[in-house]
Write a protein that holds these residues in place. Structure first.
Motif, PDB file in Angstrom:
ATOM      1  N   LYS A  85      -8.486 -44.490   8.757  1.00 55.38           N
ATOM      2  CA  LYS A  85      -9.517 -43.707   8.055  1.00 55.38           C
ATOM      3  C   LYS A  85      -8.955 -43.122   6.761  1.00 55.38           C
ATOM      4  N   GLU A  86      -7.743 -42.574   6.841  1.00 58.73           N
ATOM      5  CA  GLU A  86      -7.122 -41.985   5.658  1.00 58.73           C
ATOM      6  C   GLU A  86      -6.860 -43.039   4.588  1.00 58.73           C
ATOM      7  N   LYS A  92      -8.514 -45.827   4.107  1.00 58.65           N
ATOM      8  CA  LYS A  92      -9.796 -46.211   3.501  1.00 58.65           C
ATOM      9  C   LYS A  92     -10.228 -45.184   2.461  1.00 58.65           C
ATOM     10  N   GLN A  93     -10.013 -43.904   2.767  1.00 60.77           N
ATOM     11  CA  GLN A  93     -10.330 -42.850   1.800  1.00 60.77           C
ATOM     12  C   GLN A  93      -9.441 -42.980   0.560  1.00 60.77           C
ATOM     13  N   ALA A  94      -8.164 -43.273   0.787  1.00 57.90           N
ATOM     14  CA  ALA A  94      -7.236 -43.434  -0.333  1.00 57.90           C
ATOM     15  C   ALA A  94      -7.682 -44.572  -1.247  1.00 57.90           C
ATOM     16  N   GLU A 103     -10.736 -45.767  -1.649  1.00 55.86           N
ATOM     17  CA  GLU A 103     -11.948 -45.364  -2.373  1.00 55.86           C
ATOM     18  C   GLU A 103     -11.610 -44.466  -3.558  1.00 55.86           C
ATOM     19  N   HIS A 104     -10.745 -43.485  -3.326  1.00 50.24           N
ATOM     20  CA  HIS A 104     -10.380 -42.573  -4.415  1.00 50.24           C
ATOM     21  C   HIS A 104      -9.551 -43.286  -5.484  1.00 50.24           C
ATOM     22  N   ALA A 155      -6.100 -39.656  -3.789  1.00 46.41           N
ATOM     23  CA  ALA A 155      -5.696 -40.852  -3.050  1.00 46.41           C
ATOM     24  C   ALA A 155      -4.302 -40.670  -2.464  1.00 46.41           C
ATOM     25  N   HIS A 174      -4.402 -38.647   0.690  1.00 43.20           N
ATOM     26  CA  HIS A 174      -4.880 -39.440   1.828  1.00 43.20           C
ATOM     27  C   HIS A 174      -3.797 -40.392   2.338  1.00 43.20           C
TER      28      HIS A 174
END
Length: 113
Positions: A79-80, A82-84, A86-87, A96, A99
């Protein structure tokens, strides 16, 4: 004398193959006690079967808990990451990075238990 390298290689291979079994001590103990319980059950020894079945259950539950915690940490790291991603796509390197740092923490926890 010529058998020493082969013996050494076999010994090293044995250690490498045993590492996963050593890493999951509880699963190995659960299997061992369950096998003992089965053997005593086949001999009609209910009390000894009970003892080994209870010990097997204790180790099986410990193994299950250990793997569930490891799995949860790896799921959290995904999850982290994926957030990284995206950012990072949005050009937010600082967010990023945070994350990715969280992902690394979860990955380390997933392997340390």
């Amino acid at each position: 004398m010529r058998y020493i390298p082969a013996t050494f290689a076999i010994g090293v291979l044995g250690i490498l193959l045993a590492a996963p079994a050593i890493a999951d001590h509880h699963a190995a103990q659960a299997i061992e006690h369950a096998a003992m319980a089965k053997a005593h059950g086949e001999d009609g020894h209910a009390k000894v079967l009970l003892k080994h079945a209870e010990e097997s259950l204790t180790h099986a539950q410990a193994s299950e808990k250990q793997h569930a915690e490891q799995h949860k940490h790896m799921t959290d790291s995904i999850k982290e990451l994926k957030q990284a991603i995206e950012h990072a796509k949005a050009g937010h390197a600082d967010v990023a990075t945070k994350h990715v740092d969280e992902a690394l923490m979860h990955m380390r926890k997933s392997t340390s238990d």
